[in-house]
Design an enzyme around this catalytic site. Structure first.
Site, mmCIF file in Angstrom:
data_model
loop_
_atom_site.group_PDB
_atom_site.id
_atom_site.type_symbol
_atom_site.label_atom_id
_atom_site.label_comp_id
_atom_site.label_asym_id
_atom_site.label_seq_id
_atom_site.Cartn_x
_atom_site.Cartn_y
_atom_site.Cartn_z
ATOM 1 N N PRO A 1 0.733 -1.365 0.023
ATOM 2 C CA PRO A 1 0.053 0.178 -0.216
ATOM 3 C C PRO A 1 0.695 1.165 0.303
ATOM 4 C CG PRO A 1 0.131 -0.995 2.222
ATOM 5 C CD PRO A 1 0.345 -2.098 1.229
ATOM 6 N N ASN A 2 0.326 2.373 -0.478
ATOM 7 C CA ASN A 2 1.209 3.582 -1.232
ATOM 8 C C ASN A 2 2.209 3.648 -1.467
ATOM 9 O OD1 ASN A 2 -1.213 5.395 0.954
ATOM 10 N ND2 ASN A 2 -0.194 4.089 2.489
ATOM 11 N N ARG B 1 5.749 10.940 -2.445
ATOM 12 C CA ARG B 1 5.255 10.725 -1.308
ATOM 13 C C ARG B 1 6.534 10.114 -0.218
ATOM 14 N NH1 ARG B 1 5.239 4.652 1.032
ATOM 15 N NH2 ARG B 1 3.960 4.637 3.298
ATOM 16 N N TYR C 1 11.185 8.381 0.856
ATOM 17 C CA TYR C 1 11.080 7.250 -0.382
ATOM 18 C C TYR C 1 11.761 7.841 -1.358
ATOM 19 C CZ TYR C 1 7.876 5.244 2.928
ATOM 20 O OH TYR C 1 7.422 4.380 4.287
ATOM 21 N N ASN D 1 7.909 -5.801 -1.275
ATOM 22 C CA ASN D 1 8.058 -4.608 -0.505
ATOM 23 C C ASN D 1 6.432 -4.683 0.053
ATOM 24 O OD1 ASN D 1 7.711 -2.342 1.208
ATOM 25 N ND2 ASN D 1 8.503 -1.040 -0.603
ATOM 26 N N ALA E 1 2.361 -1.162 4.640
ATOM 27 C CA ALA E 1 2.969 -1.158 6.098
ATOM 28 C C ALA E 1 2.128 -1.997 5.944
ATOM 29 C CB ALA E 1 1.831 0.357 6.638
ATOM 30 N N GLU F 1 11.998 -9.748 1.269
ATOM 31 C CA GLU F 1 11.683 -9.040 1.634
ATOM 32 C C GLU F 1 12.670 -7.738 1.541
ATOM 33 O OE1 GLU F 1 10.367 -8.778 5.971
ATOM 34 O OE2 GLU F 1 10.196 -6.513 6.512
ATOM 35 N N HIS G 1 12.625 -2.922 1.497
ATOM 36 C CA HIS G 1 12.176 -0.885 2.055
ATOM 37 C C HIS G 1 12.981 -0.463 1.368
ATOM 38 C CE1 HIS G 1 9.433 -3.596 4.936
ATOM 39 N NE2 HIS G 1 10.530 -4.051 5.006
ATOM 40 N N ARG H 1 13.733 4.245 11.817
ATOM 41 C CA ARG H 1 12.620 5.111 12.324
ATOM 42 C C ARG H 1 11.555 4.904 13.296
ATOM 43 N NH1 ARG H 1 10.002 4.944 6.866
ATOM 44 N NH2 ARG H 1 8.960 6.617 7.606
HETATM 45 C C1 DQA Z 1 8.464 1.080 3.167
HETATM 46 C C2 DQA Z 1 8.509 0.779 4.833
HETATM 47 C C3 DQA Z 1 7.710 0.564 5.744
HETATM 48 O O1 DQA Z 1 7.207 0.860 7.234
HETATM 49 C C4 DQA Z 1 6.674 2.145 5.341
HETATM 50 O O2 DQA Z 1 5.046 1.851 5.622
HETATM 51 C C5 DQA Z 1 6.435 1.460 3.617
HETATM 52 C C6 DQA Z 1 7.010 1.546 2.645
HETATM 53 C C7 DQA Z 1 9.977 1.493 2.679
HETATM 54 O O3 DQA Z 1 9.443 0.608 1.719
HETATM 55 O O4 DQA Z 1 10.913 1.687 3.194
HETATM 56 O O5 DQA Z 1 4.918 2.187 3.550
HETATM 57 O O6 DQA Z 1 8.047 -0.749 3.691
#
Ligand code: DQA
Length: 149
Positions: A12-13, A20, A25, A74, A77, A98, A100, A107
């Site tokens: 998501p997002n 964003r 990011y 990825n 959240a 995995e 990120h 963080r």
């Molecule tokens: C994320 C890190 C997560 O904590 C966050 O909710 C994201 C992006 C990253 O790629 O750094 O949406 O997965």
């Protein structure tokens, strides 16, 4: 020659990358990242397919129907909350990395926990979009080695 197939899943997002929180990011869009992965896949001789969803159930469905030999995910959240995505990964037993973009360990505390990390082949966090390309190189190498043995 049968090509390796690696699936990319973005949670998501991540469709909002580019605008964003660029401090966390970066400024690349999701389309830029997918394009970079497809180009690297071409160089490596790997078929890359990409998928993004803001919905947990759609990500679970995608994992249940994987037809790839490896997965780069990825979970965004959902990394920190999703028993459902963890269970789907357990059910299909496909090797996955995995990733990120940000270093989640630098963080907020709630981002330090991952529901899937203990099942992942590897985790890459903090290199921005390069986290994905490094993951692709890593999983490609791993899959080639396991094909030979
Ligand atoms: C994320 C890190 C997560 O904590 C966050 O909710 C994201 C992006 C990253 O790629 O750094 O949406 O997965």
């Amino acid at each position: 020659m049968s090509h390796l197939h690696i699936q990319i899943i973005h949670g998501p997002n991540l469709n909002m990358l580019g605008t964003r929180e660029p401090g966390h990011y970066g400024s690349q869009t999701l389309a830029d990242i997918d394009e970079e992965l497809i180009q690297l896949g071409d160089k490596l001789g790997v078929r890359i397919t990409t998928f993004q969803s803001n919905h947990e159930g759609e990500i679970v469905d995608k994992i249940q129907h994987l037809d790839a030999q490896g997965l780069i995910i990825n979970p965004a959240a959902y990394t920190h909350t999703s028993v459902a995505i963890r269970d789907a990964l357990l059910a299909v037993q496909v090797p996955f990395v995995e990733v990120h973009l940000s270093n989640i360990h630098k963080r907020e505390d709630f981002r330090h926990k991952s529901m899937m990390v203990d099942m992942a082949m590897a985790v890459i966090a903090g290199f921005g979009s390069q986290s994905y390309t490094l993951a692709l190189r890593g999983i490609h190498h791993h899959l080639l080695q396991s094909k030979q043995s």
